[in-house]
Write an enzyme that holds these catalytic residues in place. Structure first.
Site, short mmCIF file in Angstrom:
data_model
loop_
_atom_site.label_atom_id
_atom_site.label_comp_id
_atom_site.label_asym_id
_atom_site.label_seq_id
_atom_site.Cartn_x
_atom_site.Cartn_y
_atom_site.Cartn_z
N CYS A 79 0.81 -1.22 0.00
CA CYS A 79 0.00 0.00 0.00
C CYS A 79 0.85 1.27 0.00
CB CYS A 79 -0.93 0.00 1.21
SG CYS A 79 -2.06 -1.42 1.26
N HIS A 158 11.89 2.63 6.18
CA HIS A 158 11.73 1.19 5.90
C HIS A 158 11.98 0.41 7.19
CE1 HIS A 158 11.70 -2.59 3.87
NE2 HIS A 158 11.77 -2.05 2.66
N HIS A 243 -3.96 19.43 6.16
CA HIS A 243 -4.79 18.29 5.80
C HIS A 243 -3.97 17.01 5.87
CE1 HIS A 243 -7.74 21.18 4.42
NE2 HIS A 243 -6.82 21.74 3.67
N HIS A 247 -3.45 6.62 4.97
CA HIS A 247 -3.89 5.48 4.16
C HIS A 247 -5.09 4.78 4.77
CE1 HIS A 247 -4.01 1.79 1.98
NE2 HIS A 247 -3.55 1.07 2.98
N HIS A 276 -14.95 3.94 3.69
CA HIS A 276 -16.37 3.60 3.66
C HIS A 276 -16.90 3.51 2.23
CE1 HIS A 276 -20.62 3.57 4.71
NE2 HIS A 276 -20.80 4.62 3.93
N ASN A 280 -10.37 -0.37 0.79
CA ASN A 280 -8.93 -0.18 0.74
C ASN A 280 -8.47 -0.37 -0.70
OD1 ASN A 280 -6.15 -0.37 0.87
ND2 ASN A 280 -6.11 -1.65 2.70
#
Length: 297
Positions: A79, A158, A243, A247, A276, A280
Site C-alpha cells: 500500500c 523502511h 490536511h 492510508h 467507507h 482499501n
C-alpha cells in the site's frame, strides 16, 4: 466481484488492470491537455500482479509513448508504493530536466482473491477493492502556475528489518495450498511504529521552532531520566499541516494513527470516508482522500 465462483485467469487479471489504468490515464490526459509523447518518465506500481510484458510496457504500448522514455515497474511494495513511486519520480526529475513524470498507482484484486477458509487470509477479500490513480509531475517552468501543488518533501522509512514488520502482510499458501494475502494481528502496531519513525524524520523539515524545542527537551530528559520520563513529547503537527491523507488501510489502522498523532475526527474524515465509500484501494487510497479533501474545499 462479477463472477461466482471468481475467475482468476491471467486474462481476467489483465483485463482488470487495463481497465483501471487506461481509464485513469485517459482522464488525466484529457484534464491536463498533455500529449502522451511529452512524457519522459513513467512509474507504474502494482504489488501482487506483475505480468510479462509489464504493466508499464502496457501503458507505453497503449498510448504510444516515445522510445527514449525512462520506464519503471514497481512490484511487491504494498500500500505504500504510491508514495514510493512519487519519491522515485521526484529523484528522476532532479536529474532529467524539462520533462514530465507520470505515476500510476493501482492494485489487482483478481490476483489477490482467496478461496480458502483461513480467517487471517479471508480479511483481504472483505477489505480490498479495485482502484487506481494517475498523477502527473512536471519540472517545467511553464507549468509552475497551472500546477495544483508543489512537492515539498518526501521522507522514506523502511522497517522491513524487523520480523513483525516483514511478515505483517504476507502473500502465501494456506494449509490446503490455496494462495492469498495474510494480514497479521500486529499490523496496527507495526503501522503505528513505522509512522512514528517517519514523522520523526519529517518533523524537523516542517515543524515550527517552538515544537522542535519541546521535542528536543523531552528527548534529552528521557535520555537522562529514563524512569521519570515515560514518553517523548508528541509535536502538534496541525501547526504545520492543514490536511492529512492517512492510508485507508482499515478502521483499526486509522484509529491507531489518529490516537498516536493526536488528531481530531475532522483530520481523519477523508480517510474514513474513503474507506467507507471505496474500501482499501491499496497504493491509490491517498489520492482518493486528496480528491475528497479537494471536493470539500
Amino acid at each position: 466481484l462479477h463472477q461466482v465462483p471468481p475467475r482468476r485467469s491471467l486474462a481476467s487479471k489483465r483485463q482488470e488492470s487495463e481497465q483501471v489504468i487506461i481509464g485513469a490515464l485517459e482522464n488525466l490526459f484529457e484534464n491536463t491537455n498533455v500529449n502522451p509523447k511529452d512524457i519522459g518518465i513513467l512509474v507504474v506500481n502494482s504489488s501482487t500482479f506483475n505480468p510479462t510484458p509489464s504493466l508499464s510496457a502496457m501503458v507505453v504500448n497503449t498510448f504510444k509513448l516515445r522510445s527514449n522514455i525512462r520506464s519503471f515497474n514497481l512490484g511487491g511494495m504494498g500500500c505504500s508504493a504510491g508514495v514510493i513511486a512519487i519519491d522515485l519520480a521526484k529523484d528522476l526529475l532532479h536529474v532529467h530536466k524539462n520533462t514530465y513524470a507520470l505515476v500510476v498507482s493501482t492494485e489487482n484484486i483478481t490476483q489477490g482473491l482467496y478461496a480458502g477458509d483461513n480467517r487471517s487470509m479471508m480479511v483481504s477479500n472483505c477489505l480490498f477493492r479495485v482502484g487506481g490513480a494517475a498523477v502527473l509531475l512536471s519540472n517545467k517552468r511553464g507549468d509552475r502556475r497551472r500546477s495544483k501543488y508543489k512537492l515539498a518533501h518526501t521522507v522514506r522509512t523502511h522497517t522491513g528489518a524487523d520480523d513483525k514488520s516483514f511478515r505483517c502482510v504476507h502473500l502465501e499458501d494456506d494449509d490446503n495450498g490455496k494462495s492469498g494475502v495474510r494480514l497479521s494481528k500486529d499490523i496496527t502496531v507495526v503501522a503505528g511504529k513505522a509512522v512514528e519513525k517517519n514523522i520523526t524524520m519529517l518533523g524537523p523539515l516542517i515543524l515550527p521552532i517552538s515544537e522542535k524545542f519541546l521535542y528536543i527537551v523531552t528527548f534529552l530528559a528521557k535520555k537522562l531520566f529514563k524512569d521519570k520520563v515515560k514518553h517523548y513529547y508528541v509535536p502538534d503537527f496541525k501547526l504545520a499541516i492543514d490536511h492529512f491523507c492517512i492510508h485507508a488501510g482499515g478502521r483499526a489502522v486509522i484509529d491507531v494513527l489518529e490516537k498516536n498523532l493526536g488528531l481530531s475526527p475532522i483530520d481523519v474524515e477523508a480517510s474514513r470516508s474513503t474507506l467507507h465509500r471505496f474500501g482499501n484501494t491499496s497504493s491509490s487510497s491517498i489520492w482518493y482522500e486528496l480528491a475528497y479533501i479537494e471536493a470539500k474545499g
